[in-house]
Design an enzyme around this catalytic site. Structure first.
Site, PDB file in Angstrom:
ATOM      1  CB  ILE A  18      -0.974  -0.005   1.214  1.00 49.08           C
ATOM      2  CG1 ILE A  18      -1.966   1.160   1.167  1.00 49.08           C
ATOM      3  CG2 ILE A  18      -0.219   0.012   2.555  1.00 49.08           C
ATOM      4  CD1 ILE A  18      -3.061   1.008   0.184  1.00 49.08           C
ATOM      5  N   GLY A  20       3.703   1.719  -1.554  1.00 52.38           N
ATOM      6  CA  GLY A  20       4.473   1.869  -2.790  1.00 52.38           C
ATOM      7  C   GLY A  20       3.740   2.757  -3.792  1.00 52.38           C
ATOM      8  CB  SER A 136       7.260  -7.787 -13.261  1.00 50.39           C
ATOM      9  OG  SER A 136       8.343  -7.079 -13.813  1.00 50.39           O
ATOM     10  CD  GLU A 138      13.266  -6.453 -15.097  1.00 52.85           C
ATOM     11  OE1 GLU A 138      14.263  -7.106 -14.789  1.00 52.85           O
ATOM     12  OE2 GLU A 138      13.271  -5.613 -16.003  1.00 52.85           O
ATOM     13  CE1 TYR A 160      10.191  -7.320  -8.494  1.00 50.16           C
ATOM     14  CE2 TYR A 160      10.652  -7.330 -10.849  1.00 50.16           C
ATOM     15  CZ  TYR A 160       9.821  -7.024  -9.793  1.00 50.16           C
ATOM     16  OH  TYR A 160       8.604  -6.418 -10.033  1.00 50.16           O
ATOM     17  CE  LYS A 164       6.788  -8.786  -8.876  1.00 47.86           C
ATOM     18  NZ  LYS A 164       5.495  -8.518  -8.221  1.00 47.86           N
ATOM     19  CG  ASN A 189      10.103  -0.650 -16.755  1.00 46.19           C
ATOM     20  OD1 ASN A 189      10.014  -1.734 -17.323  1.00 46.19           O
ATOM     21  ND2 ASN A 189      11.176  -0.287 -16.073  1.00 46.19           N
ATOM     22  CE  LYS A 203      21.142   7.495  -9.800  1.00 49.39           C
ATOM     23  NZ  LYS A 203      21.942   6.253  -9.778  1.00 49.39           N
TER      24      LYS A 203
HETATM   25  O1  F7E Z   1      15.926   0.363 -14.292  1.00 52.99           O
HETATM   26  C1  F7E Z   1      19.068   1.144 -16.073  1.00 52.99           C
HETATM   27  C2  F7E Z   1      18.919  -0.231 -15.416  1.00 52.99           C
HETATM   28  O2  F7E Z   1      15.533   0.315 -11.834  1.00 52.99           O
HETATM   29  C3  F7E Z   1      15.622   0.598 -15.644  1.00 52.99           C
HETATM   30  C4  F7E Z   1      10.732  -2.125 -11.423  1.00 52.99           C
HETATM   31  O3  F7E Z   1       9.560  -1.408 -11.122  1.00 52.99           O
HETATM   32  O4  F7E Z   1      10.208  -2.157 -13.763  1.00 52.99           O
HETATM   33  C5  F7E Z   1      11.220  -1.803 -12.820  1.00 52.99           C
HETATM   34  O5  F7E Z   1      12.417  -2.512 -13.064  1.00 52.99           O
HETATM   35  C6  F7E Z   1      16.867   0.490 -16.483  1.00 52.99           C
HETATM   36  C7  F7E Z   1      17.723  -0.758 -16.196  1.00 52.99           C
HETATM   37  O6  F7E Z   1      13.679  -0.388 -13.430  1.00 52.99           O
HETATM   38  C8  F7E Z   1      20.632   3.265 -13.567  1.00 52.99           C
HETATM   39  O7  F7E Z   1      20.116  -0.989 -15.563  1.00 52.99           O
HETATM   40  C9  F7E Z   1      20.945   2.780 -15.648  1.00 52.99           C
HETATM   41  O8  F7E Z   1      18.144  -1.313 -17.403  1.00 52.99           O
HETATM   42  O9  F7E Z   1      14.250   1.977 -13.238  1.00 52.99           O
HETATM   43  P1  F7E Z   1      14.853   0.634 -13.115  1.00 52.99           P
HETATM   44  P2  F7E Z   1      13.656  -1.924 -13.890  1.00 52.99           P
HETATM   45  O10 F7E Z   1      14.873  -2.651 -13.448  1.00 52.99           O
HETATM   46  O11 F7E Z   1      13.336  -1.962 -15.353  1.00 52.99           O
HETATM   47  C10 F7E Z   1       9.815  -3.531 -13.765  1.00 52.99           C
HETATM   48  C11 F7E Z   1       8.681  -3.699 -14.733  1.00 52.99           C
HETATM   49  C12 F7E Z   1       9.540  -4.062 -12.421  1.00 52.99           C
HETATM   50  O12 F7E Z   1       8.703  -4.952 -12.245  1.00 52.99           O
HETATM   51  C13 F7E Z   1      10.435  -3.625 -11.299  1.00 52.99           C
HETATM   52  O13 F7E Z   1       9.839  -3.851 -10.033  1.00 52.99           O
HETATM   53  O14 F7E Z   1      17.720   1.597 -16.193  1.00 52.99           O
HETATM   54  N1  F7E Z   1      19.855   2.084 -15.247  1.00 52.99           N
HETATM   55  N2  F7E Z   1      21.460   3.494 -14.640  1.00 52.99           N
HETATM   56  C14 F7E Z   1      19.629   2.369 -13.953  1.00 52.99           C
HETATM   57  N3  F7E Z   1      18.656   1.958 -13.122  1.00 52.99           N
HETATM   58  C15 F7E Z   1      18.679   2.454 -11.843  1.00 52.99           C
HETATM   59  N4  F7E Z   1      17.705   2.083 -11.002  1.00 52.99           N
HETATM   60  N5  F7E Z   1      19.655   3.324 -11.423  1.00 52.99           N
HETATM   61  C16 F7E Z   1      20.657   3.756 -12.234  1.00 52.99           C
HETATM   62  O15 F7E Z   1      21.524   4.537 -11.833  1.00 52.99           O
END
Ligand code: F7E
Length: 337
Positions: A18, A20, A136, A138, A160, A164, A189, A203
């Site tokens: 809730i 999130g 997801s 993912e 993760y 899932k 996403n 970010k």
């Molecule tokens: O990364 C790249 C990183 O952490 C997106 C979650 O909600 O969506 C989300 O998972 C991309 C990746 O989301 C940074 O390597 C580069 O390729 O925003 P993210 P995610 O991993 O796609 C799915 C659908 C879910 O289910 C998950 O719960 O961005 N990236 N540089 C970075 N990512 C992060 N976080 N930080 C960086 O500095």
């Protein structure tokens, strides 16, 4: 008594996760539809409880934890919900590599416990509890086909993603084995101003706003070539609800059908903030690279469009604009404090 205030007439929704991004959007959406909303929260003196009470005084907080089956059974016995939305998870992919066992327990086995609790408590006769599982994109990981549909084979690339996949399959299995009204939304996403600061979109918009206001000098990122199908969280929670209004439970891809790289997100953000070329501000640091990466995601939401009548309202440009505007205002307010 005013009918809206009569609890016996209100439909009841029980939400895990809730606090999130999605939990908060869904609580708001369901409240608007006239539901009584219950949100499960773990831990003693959880600091998020106070924030939630401030934002949504109408949400009733129920103690419980996805790693504790008894607490789930007790919560469902108390609430007797019509609908159960399982949004609770360790959701940060990068963190799942460091805490793989915890991720498997919460994000994976937590789904099994939720389904078992539903089997035990059941719900009123002729009104069984309907279940939504937050699956997801993912799960597709190293994608086997482009775009991804409900039938695309899974190849998860993180603890993760693996957890899932378990949650997705156990939801299907309980639907097929016990006839539960259990549906999964394979959500790509989805972002917005409520997104946590650890995820790449927020970010970027938040740090760009801080650079613009002179609070920060640079933005440090990992792999900026990754491509994602980014939608707006507010649109996606509506799809969750639509799934539970169907006579038959099923699985649906929820996506925009467009993909963009992290670099495109950077370009648009820095343009909108008025800083010009993002390359002047971004530094790469390998510490943000993942042991295994998901390079490209793009979903085909045709089934959701045809069967649910769902479609996304907010496009990529609007999404970035919304987040940038929010973060400029948010950081300006914080500066003045
Ligand atoms: O990364 C790249 C990183 O952490 C997106 C979650 O909600 O969506 C989300 O998972 C991309 C990746 O989301 C940074 O390597 C580069 O390729 O925003 P993210 P995610 O991993 O796609 C799915 C659908 C879910 O289910 C998950 O719960 O961005 N990236 N540089 C970075 N990512 C992060 N976080 N930080 C960086 O500095």
């Amino acid at each position: 008594m005013h009918p809206v205030l009569d609890l016996t007439l209100m439909r009841k929704a029980f939400i895990t996760g809730i606090t999130g991004q999605d939990g908060r959007h869904l609580a708001e959406f369901l409240h608007g539809k006239g539901y009584k909303v219950f949100g499960m929260m773990k831990g003693q003196h959880n600091p998020r409880a106070e924030l939630l009470r401030d934002e949504f005084p109408y949400v009733e907080i129920i103690p419980g934890d996805l790693t504790d089956l008894t607490s789930l059974v007790t919560a469902l016995e108390q609430v007797q919900p019509d609908e159960f939305y399982n949004l609770g998870a360790i959701s940060f992919v990068a963190m799942s590599f460091n805490q793989a066992e915890l991720t498997a327990n919460v994000t994976g086995l937590g789904v099994l416990r939720a389904l078992e609790a539903i089997r035990m408590v059941g719900g009123a006769q002729n009104n069984p509890i309907r279940f939504y599982q937050a699956s997801s994109s993912e799960m597709f990981g190293k994608v086997r086909e482009v775009p991804q549909t409900e039938l695309t084979p899974f190849h998860p690339r993180s603890p993760y993603g693996v957890a899932k996949v378990f949650g997705h399959h156990i939801t299907m299995n309980y639907r097929e084995s016990y006839g539960l009204h259990a549906s999964s939304g394979i959500l790509f996403n989805h972002e917005g101003p409520r997104r946590g600061l650890e995820f790449v979109t927020r970010k970027i918009t938040n740090t760009a706003a801080r650079i613009k206001l002179g609070i920060e000098k640079e933005l440090v990122l990992g792999n900026t070539d990754a491509k994602r199908d980014w939608g707006y969280a507010g649109d996606y929670v509506k799809a969750m609800w639509m799934m539970l209004q169907q006579d038959e439970p099923d699985d649906y891809v929820i996506a925009t059908g467009e993909t963009h790289s992290v670099e495109e997100f950077l370009t648009l953000t820095f343009e909108k903030v008025g800083l010009g070329d993002w390359k002047n501000y971004v530094r790469h640091d390998p510490k943000f690279l993942r042991p295994a990466e998901v390079d490209l995601l793009i979903g085909d939401p045709s089934k959701a469009k045809t069967k649910l009548g769902w479609q996304p309202e907010v496009g990529f440009d609007k999404l970035v604009e919304m987040m940038v505007e929010h973060d400029i205002a948010y950081e300006t307010r914080r500066l003045k404090k």
